[in-house]
Design a protein around this motif. Structure first.
Motif, mmCIF file in Angstrom:
data_model
loop_
_atom_site.group_PDB
_atom_site.id
_atom_site.type_symbol
_atom_site.label_atom_id
_atom_site.label_comp_id
_atom_site.label_asym_id
_atom_site.label_seq_id
_atom_site.Cartn_x
_atom_site.Cartn_y
_atom_site.Cartn_z
ATOM 1 N N ASP A 86 10.768 -1.341 -12.626
ATOM 2 C CA ASP A 86 11.250 -0.833 -13.909
ATOM 3 C C ASP A 86 10.346 0.272 -14.444
ATOM 4 O OD1 ASP A 86 13.352 -2.602 -13.840
ATOM 5 O OD2 ASP A 86 12.341 -4.130 -15.065
ATOM 6 N N GLU A 87 9.060 0.166 -14.197
ATOM 7 C CA GLU A 87 8.109 1.164 -14.686
ATOM 8 C C GLU A 87 8.002 2.372 -13.764
ATOM 9 O OE1 GLU A 87 4.498 -0.999 -15.058
ATOM 10 O OE2 GLU A 87 5.074 -2.035 -16.914
ATOM 11 N N GLY A 88 8.678 2.346 -12.645
ATOM 12 C CA GLY A 88 8.636 3.460 -11.714
ATOM 13 C C GLY A 88 7.476 3.408 -10.738
ATOM 14 N N ARG A 89 6.714 2.344 -10.771
ATOM 15 C CA ARG A 89 5.625 2.211 -9.795
ATOM 16 C C ARG A 89 6.180 2.001 -8.380
ATOM 17 N NH1 ARG A 89 0.474 3.569 -11.854
ATOM 18 N NH2 ARG A 89 0.528 3.082 -14.082
ATOM 19 N N SER B 218 0.823 -1.214 0.000
ATOM 20 C CA SER B 218 0.000 0.000 0.000
ATOM 21 C C SER B 218 0.853 1.258 0.000
ATOM 22 C CB SER B 218 -0.929 -0.009 1.211
ATOM 23 O OG SER B 218 -1.740 1.148 1.223
ATOM 24 N N SER B 219 1.998 1.225 0.687
ATOM 25 C CA SER B 219 2.813 2.438 0.812
ATOM 26 C C SER B 219 3.931 2.531 -0.222
ATOM 27 C CB SER B 219 3.434 2.493 2.212
ATOM 28 O OG SER B 219 4.262 1.363 2.450
ATOM 29 N N SER B 220 4.298 1.398 -0.851
ATOM 30 C CA SER B 220 5.461 1.399 -1.747
ATOM 31 C C SER B 220 5.101 1.357 -3.223
ATOM 32 C CB SER B 220 6.376 0.207 -1.430
ATOM 33 O OG SER B 220 6.815 0.249 -0.096
ATOM 34 N N VAL B 221 3.932 0.828 -3.559
ATOM 35 C CA VAL B 221 3.539 0.704 -4.962
ATOM 36 C C VAL B 221 2.626 1.892 -5.295
ATOM 37 C CG1 VAL B 221 2.451 -0.755 -6.701
ATOM 38 C CG2 VAL B 221 3.709 -1.804 -4.805
ATOM 39 N N TYR B 222 3.152 2.830 -6.081
ATOM 40 C CA TYR B 222 2.449 4.083 -6.333
ATOM 41 C C TYR B 222 1.544 3.979 -7.564
ATOM 42 C CZ TYR B 222 5.691 6.094 -2.970
ATOM 43 O OH TYR B 222 6.414 6.371 -1.833
ATOM 44 N N GLY B 223 0.629 4.919 -7.626
ATOM 45 C CA GLY B 223 -0.255 5.030 -8.772
ATOM 46 C C GLY B 223 -1.710 4.966 -8.369
ATOM 47 N N SER B 224 -2.402 6.084 -8.532
ATOM 48 C CA SER B 224 -3.832 6.136 -8.205
ATOM 49 C C SER B 224 -4.703 5.824 -9.414
ATOM 50 C CB SER B 224 -4.196 7.522 -7.648
ATOM 51 O OG SER B 224 -3.460 7.800 -6.467
ATOM 52 N N ASP B 225 -4.080 5.559 -10.565
ATOM 53 C CA ASP B 225 -4.839 5.246 -11.761
ATOM 54 C C ASP B 225 -5.250 3.770 -11.747
ATOM 55 O OD1 ASP B 225 -2.282 4.297 -11.922
ATOM 56 O OD2 ASP B 225 -2.002 4.800 -14.041
ATOM 57 N N ASP C 268 11.874 3.109 -5.430
ATOM 58 C CA ASP C 268 13.181 2.942 -4.808
ATOM 59 C C ASP C 268 13.509 1.464 -4.736
ATOM 60 O OD1 ASP C 268 15.394 2.854 -2.975
ATOM 61 O OD2 ASP C 268 14.820 4.857 -2.322
ATOM 62 N N SER C 269 14.785 1.127 -5.019
ATOM 63 C CA SER C 269 15.208 -0.266 -4.924
ATOM 64 C C SER C 269 15.149 -0.770 -3.486
ATOM 65 C CB SER C 269 16.639 -0.416 -5.470
ATOM 66 O OG SER C 269 16.690 -0.105 -6.844
ATOM 67 N N VAL C 270 15.273 0.128 -2.532
ATOM 68 C CA VAL C 270 15.148 -0.273 -1.127
ATOM 69 C C VAL C 270 13.733 -0.770 -0.833
ATOM 70 C CG1 VAL C 270 15.295 0.502 1.269
ATOM 71 C CG2 VAL C 270 16.975 1.309 -0.409
ATOM 72 N N ASP C 271 12.744 -0.089 -1.414
ATOM 73 C CA ASP C 271 11.364 -0.531 -1.234
ATOM 74 C C ASP C 271 11.145 -1.902 -1.867
ATOM 75 O OD1 ASP C 271 10.714 1.758 0.114
ATOM 76 O OD2 ASP C 271 10.014 2.815 -1.672
ATOM 77 N N ILE D 145 6.688 -16.687 -7.583
ATOM 78 C CA ILE D 145 7.436 -16.281 -8.771
ATOM 79 C C ILE D 145 6.690 -15.174 -9.498
ATOM 80 C CG2 ILE D 145 8.496 -17.087 -10.895
ATOM 81 C CD1 ILE D 145 9.629 -18.312 -8.320
ATOM 82 N N TRP D 146 5.394 -15.321 -9.641
ATOM 83 C CA TRP D 146 4.605 -14.263 -10.278
ATOM 84 C C TRP D 146 4.740 -12.947 -9.519
ATOM 85 C CZ3 TRP D 146 -0.466 -17.607 -10.884
ATOM 86 C CH2 TRP D 146 -0.253 -18.560 -11.898
ATOM 87 N N PHE D 147 4.694 -13.043 -8.204
ATOM 88 C CA PHE D 147 4.814 -11.850 -7.364
ATOM 89 C C PHE D 147 6.157 -11.171 -7.593
ATOM 90 C CE2 PHE D 147 6.023 -9.530 -3.610
ATOM 91 C CZ PHE D 147 4.853 -8.956 -3.142
ATOM 92 N N GLY D 148 7.240 -11.950 -7.582
ATOM 93 C CA GLY D 148 8.563 -11.361 -7.763
ATOM 94 C C GLY D 148 8.737 -10.737 -9.134
ATOM 95 N N ASN D 149 8.262 -11.423 -10.151
ATOM 96 C CA ASN D 149 8.381 -10.879 -11.503
ATOM 97 C C ASN D 149 7.571 -9.596 -11.672
ATOM 98 O OD1 ASN D 149 10.009 -13.040 -12.175
ATOM 99 N ND2 ASN D 149 8.346 -14.238 -13.080
ATOM 100 N N LEU D 150 6.367 -9.586 -11.108
ATOM 101 C CA LEU D 150 5.516 -8.401 -11.229
ATOM 102 C C LEU D 150 6.086 -7.236 -10.436
ATOM 103 C CD1 LEU D 150 2.915 -7.275 -12.429
ATOM 104 C CD2 LEU D 150 1.674 -8.126 -10.421
ATOM 105 N N ALA D 151 6.675 -7.519 -9.277
ATOM 106 C CA ALA D 151 7.289 -6.451 -8.486
ATOM 107 C C ALA D 151 8.496 -5.872 -9.208
ATOM 108 C CB ALA D 151 7.688 -6.988 -7.106
ATOM 109 N N ALA D 152 9.289 -6.729 -9.827
ATOM 110 C CA ALA D 152 10.439 -6.232 -10.593
ATOM 111 C C ALA D 152 9.985 -5.375 -11.771
ATOM 112 C CB ALA D 152 11.279 -7.416 -11.079
ATOM 113 N N LYS D 153 8.919 -5.769 -12.445
ATOM 114 C CA LYS D 153 8.376 -4.984 -13.558
ATOM 115 C C LYS D 153 7.871 -3.632 -13.057
ATOM 116 C CE LYS D 153 4.842 -5.123 -17.181
ATOM 117 N NZ LYS D 153 3.710 -5.899 -17.757
ATOM 118 N N ALA D 154 7.222 -3.633 -11.882
ATOM 119 C CA ALA D 154 6.733 -2.378 -11.304
ATOM 120 C C ALA D 154 7.889 -1.442 -10.983
ATOM 121 C CB ALA D 154 5.907 -2.663 -10.054
#
Length: 377
Positions: free
Chosen positions: A197-200, A111-118, A203-206, A186-195
């Protein structure tokens, strides 16, 4: 459903546990009454045969057998074997409870690390959270009979909304002889890495914190799988069960009341009803029943874990946290203690007795006593 009675024992009172003894659901009476009735009936039947059906010589032989059984039954180490076994089972049961997978820490991070209200941001957060809940569902299906009855096939999982039809195809196309509860990780990790890359995820720390927490969640799921796979060695369970039932089988004969006129040691009374033997059966067999109920807390006993409730609660709460509550903040206002340097919340009359002065150390009271400060050197 788990039987909760904490509020009834919140305060220690005179004979405070007596109300708990009258409960039926989740009680030892409900667990043990069948075995208790069988033991009492068998004891009564043997007593009836001894008193009314045996001849004189047969009675003498039975009396010798009874004394023999009573003497050597005490050599069965029931207390030691059973006590250690129940301790092991209870520790195992509690460890399984404290390692149930709860998504709360992950949903806070998402909720706090993945941005985007769209729509895309909302879809991303909900999908990540759905993968988390799907993982726990797959684990619960493999260990809990109640959950498996609710979701007997993967079609039911799709219908419940934990998995989409496309995800189901990918899941089924992945050929593996092992349990595939790890696939949503695995799906979770791949989707988080894609997010990231897209700036969602900005920060790499997040991203690292998110993956670390997901690995912790995976550890909880793996631990439940491990507990289900490797149980207490069967040989120990067999030893304990045989020890208890062999002991009471010997008691059926050895604890009979014999003819007082024969002068056997310890058989001066003929009471018909073996009060203390029945109590001993109630306690020892009840102890064994406790272990029987707790050895697998993912069944359908009264005190087994409410895994279906966990699934419902986790899905609803986690989706609320990452969707409706994402970047949802109440308006900041000055609190009522803004100008008060000694903030102290009020007490009601019912709680007035709990208003006590602060503890300043055990030596504080010494200041009220006369102390001789003079000392000769």
């Amino acid at each position: 459903m788990t039987v909760t009675y904490s509020s009834k024992v919140a305060n220690a009172t005179f004979f405070g546990f007596h109300r708990l003894l009258l409960k039926w659901r989740g009680s030892i009476y409900k667990l043990l009454y069948r075995e208790f009735i069988v033991f009492a009936v068998l004891y009564t039947a043997i007593s009836f045969v001894y008193r009314l059906l045996l001849t004189g010589a047969q009675k003498r032989y039975f009396e010798k057998l009874s004394i023999y059984c009573d003497r050597y039954a005490e050599q069965i180490p029931v207390t030691f074997v059973l006590g250690f076994y129940v301790t092991l089972v209870v520790n195992r049961w509690w460890n399984q409870f404290v390692n149930l997978p709860w998504p709360d820490r992950l949903m806070f991070l998402i909720s706090s690390s993945v941005y985007g209200s769209d729509q895309q941001g909302r879809l991303l957060r909900r999908t990540l959270m759905r993968y988390v809940n799907l993982t726990s569902l797959l684990i619960f299906r493999s260990v809990s009979t109640a959950v498996y009855k609710r979701f007997p096939t993967m079609d039911h999982v799709v219908e419940a909304g934990f998995m989409t039809a496309d995800e189901r195809k990918l899941f089924d196309n992945l050929k593996s002889p092992h349990l595939k509860y790890w696939v949503p990780f695995i799906w979770f990790g791949n989707l988080a890495a894609k997010a990231r890359d897209e700036g969602r995820i900005r920060d790499s720390v997040d991203l690292q914190a998110l993956m670390t927490e997901m690995n912790q969640y995976r550890s909880w799921c793996s631990l439940l799988f491990g507990y289900d796979w490797v149980g207490i060695p069967l040989v120990y369970t067999q030893v304990v069960t045989l020890a208890v039932y062999t002991f009471f089988f010997a008691c059926l004969i050895g604890r009979q009341f014999l003819d007082p006129t024969k002068g056997y040691a310890g058989h001066d009374l003929d009471l018909y009803i073996p009060i203390f033997t029945l109590l001993q059966f109630f306690f020892y067999a009840g102890w064994l029943k406790v272990a029987e109920q707790l050895i697998n807390p993912f069944g359908e006993d009264d005190d087994d874990f409410e895994t279906n409730w966990c699934i419902d609660r986790n899905l609803q709460v986690s989706l609320l946290a990452v969707d409706e509550m994402h970047m949802s903040l109440p308006k900041m206002k000055k609190d009522i203690y803004w100008d008060d340097s000694a903030a102290r919340p009020p007490y009601t009359l019912a709680a007035a007795d709990y208003c006590i002065p602060s503890f300043l150390g055990s030596t504080t009271q010494m200041g009220r006593l006369p102390i001789n400060t003079k000392r000769r050197l």
